[in-house]
Design an enzyme around this catalytic site. Structure first.
Site, mmCIF file in Angstrom:
data_model
loop_
_atom_site.group_PDB
_atom_site.id
_atom_site.type_symbol
_atom_site.label_atom_id
_atom_site.label_comp_id
_atom_site.label_asym_id
_atom_site.label_seq_id
_atom_site.Cartn_x
_atom_site.Cartn_y
_atom_site.Cartn_z
ATOM 1 N N GLU A 24 -29.189 -43.253 -35.514
ATOM 2 C CA GLU A 24 -29.163 -42.574 -34.201
ATOM 3 C C GLU A 24 -28.969 -41.062 -34.364
ATOM 4 O OE1 GLU A 24 -30.043 -44.199 -31.664
ATOM 5 O OE2 GLU A 24 -29.397 -46.273 -31.846
ATOM 6 N N SER A 73 -37.957 -50.773 -32.345
ATOM 7 C CA SER A 73 -39.054 -50.706 -33.312
ATOM 8 C C SER A 73 -38.600 -51.031 -34.736
ATOM 9 C CB SER A 73 -39.711 -49.326 -33.260
ATOM 10 O OG SER A 73 -38.794 -48.322 -33.653
HETATM 11 P P1 ADP Z 1 -34.285 -49.836 -33.358
HETATM 12 O O1 ADP Z 1 -33.165 -49.406 -34.284
HETATM 13 O O2 ADP Z 1 -35.576 -49.127 -33.622
HETATM 14 O O3 ADP Z 1 -33.893 -49.789 -31.906
HETATM 15 P P2 ADP Z 1 -33.656 -52.446 -34.306
HETATM 16 O O4 ADP Z 1 -33.731 -52.402 -35.800
HETATM 17 O O5 ADP Z 1 -32.298 -52.354 -33.690
HETATM 18 O O6 ADP Z 1 -34.616 -51.337 -33.685
HETATM 19 O O7 ADP Z 1 -34.272 -53.802 -33.729
HETATM 20 C C1 ADP Z 1 -35.520 -54.300 -34.107
HETATM 21 C C2 ADP Z 1 -35.563 -55.747 -33.621
HETATM 22 O O8 ADP Z 1 -35.562 -55.767 -32.195
HETATM 23 C C3 ADP Z 1 -36.801 -56.520 -33.973
HETATM 24 O O9 ADP Z 1 -36.763 -57.064 -35.263
HETATM 25 C C4 ADP Z 1 -36.775 -57.647 -32.939
HETATM 26 O O10 ADP Z 1 -35.963 -58.711 -33.374
HETATM 27 C C5 ADP Z 1 -36.074 -57.009 -31.756
HETATM 28 N N1 ADP Z 1 -36.940 -56.718 -30.599
HETATM 29 C C6 ADP Z 1 -36.556 -56.845 -29.293
HETATM 30 N N2 ADP Z 1 -37.545 -56.448 -28.458
HETATM 31 C C7 ADP Z 1 -38.586 -56.047 -29.225
HETATM 32 C C8 ADP Z 1 -39.895 -55.517 -28.950
HETATM 33 N N3 ADP Z 1 -40.324 -55.327 -27.704
HETATM 34 N N4 ADP Z 1 -40.691 -55.206 -30.000
HETATM 35 C C9 ADP Z 1 -40.247 -55.406 -31.260
HETATM 36 N N5 ADP Z 1 -39.042 -55.887 -31.587
HETATM 37 C C10 ADP Z 1 -38.208 -56.216 -30.586
HETATM 38 MG MG MG Z 2 -31.267 -48.615 -33.925
#
Ligand code: ADP
Ligand code: MG
Ligand code: ZN
Length: 196
Positions: A90, A20
């Site tokens: 995290e 997200s």
């Molecule tokens: P989080 O830390 O919340 O896991 P990240 O900041 O690591 O999220 O990653 C966000 C990025 O993940 C988005 O900008 C996009 O490039 C990628 N992404 C991969 N799958 C999805 C998805 N289903 N919905 C939105 N973004 C996604």
């Molecule tokens: Mg993350």
């Protein structure tokens, strides 16, 4: 975004499912603080070694150097006396004493920015996020895009069979789902179950 008053600390929480943009948003805020020449420290728990042991890394490969900590005690010891901004990615992987530490830092004038999962793979609140969300001054709820239907996704779907709450992984083990498409405790009796 915030009215900054010298010496006053506060807590910001960035929370939502996997993919997200929590880490992207955390890195964006921390980079801006660095540009403002504020003393910034970044931490992450050791359990998350998906991409890099010494950096926080997003699914879109945005990254920033971070200090890896084994527990809250070690994090507390490593915070600089003159830290102005402390980022923790995290944060759901640390125990609930992290809430006390974060409160103490904010009380002493630190801007604390935490990113973490609000729900586990079954949709249950992920400790210590509920408590952290309750004490934070600023909360940002991030949503992903449901891989099934394209709706805003608030849940993390586990794609592998495991009963434990923590199974570290990324795109190979999880995907973002909306509440309609999310299957809390799917059992992969057939390989097709996760793909309708
Ligand atoms: P989080 O830390 O919340 O896991 P990240 O900041 O690591 O999220 O990653 C966000 C990025 O993940 C988005 O900008 C996009 O490039 C990628 N992404 C991969 N799958 C999805 C998805 N289903 N919905 C939105 N973004 C996604
Ligand atoms: Mg993350
Ligand atoms: Zn959906």
């Amino acid at each position: 975004m915030h009215v900054v008053q010298a010496g006053v600390g506060w807590v910001e929480v960035i929370s939502g499912p996997m993919f997200s943009g929590k880490t992207e948003e955390l890195v964006r805020r921390l980079r801006r603080a660095q540009i403002a020449r504020q003393n910034v420290q970044v931490f992450k728990p050791r359990i998350d070694d998906r991409y890099d042991a010494t950096a926080i890394v997003s699914h879109s490969a945005t990254s920033m150097q971070a200090t890896v900590v084994d527990d809250v005690e070690q994090l507390a010891r490593l915070v600089d006396q003159d830290a102005k901004v402390v980022g923790i990615d995290e944060v759901q992987f640390l125990d609930r004493t992290v809430v006390d530490l974060i409160q103490r830092l904010a009380d002493h004038g630190v801007r604390v920015i935490c990113a973490g999962l609000d729900q586990d793979y079954t949709g249950q609140p992920f400790d210590p996020m509920p408590e952290l969300l309750a004490v934070a001054e600023y909360i940002t709820k991030t949503l992903a895009i449901c891989t099934r239907c394209g709706a805003p996704a608030s849940r993390s779907q586990r794609l592998v069979s495991a009963g434990e709450r923590v199974v570290v992984g990324a795109a190979e083990s999880y995907e973002a789902r909306c509440r309609r498409c999310h299957v809390p405790r799917a059992e992969p009796t057939t390989g097709e179950l996760f793909h309708d």
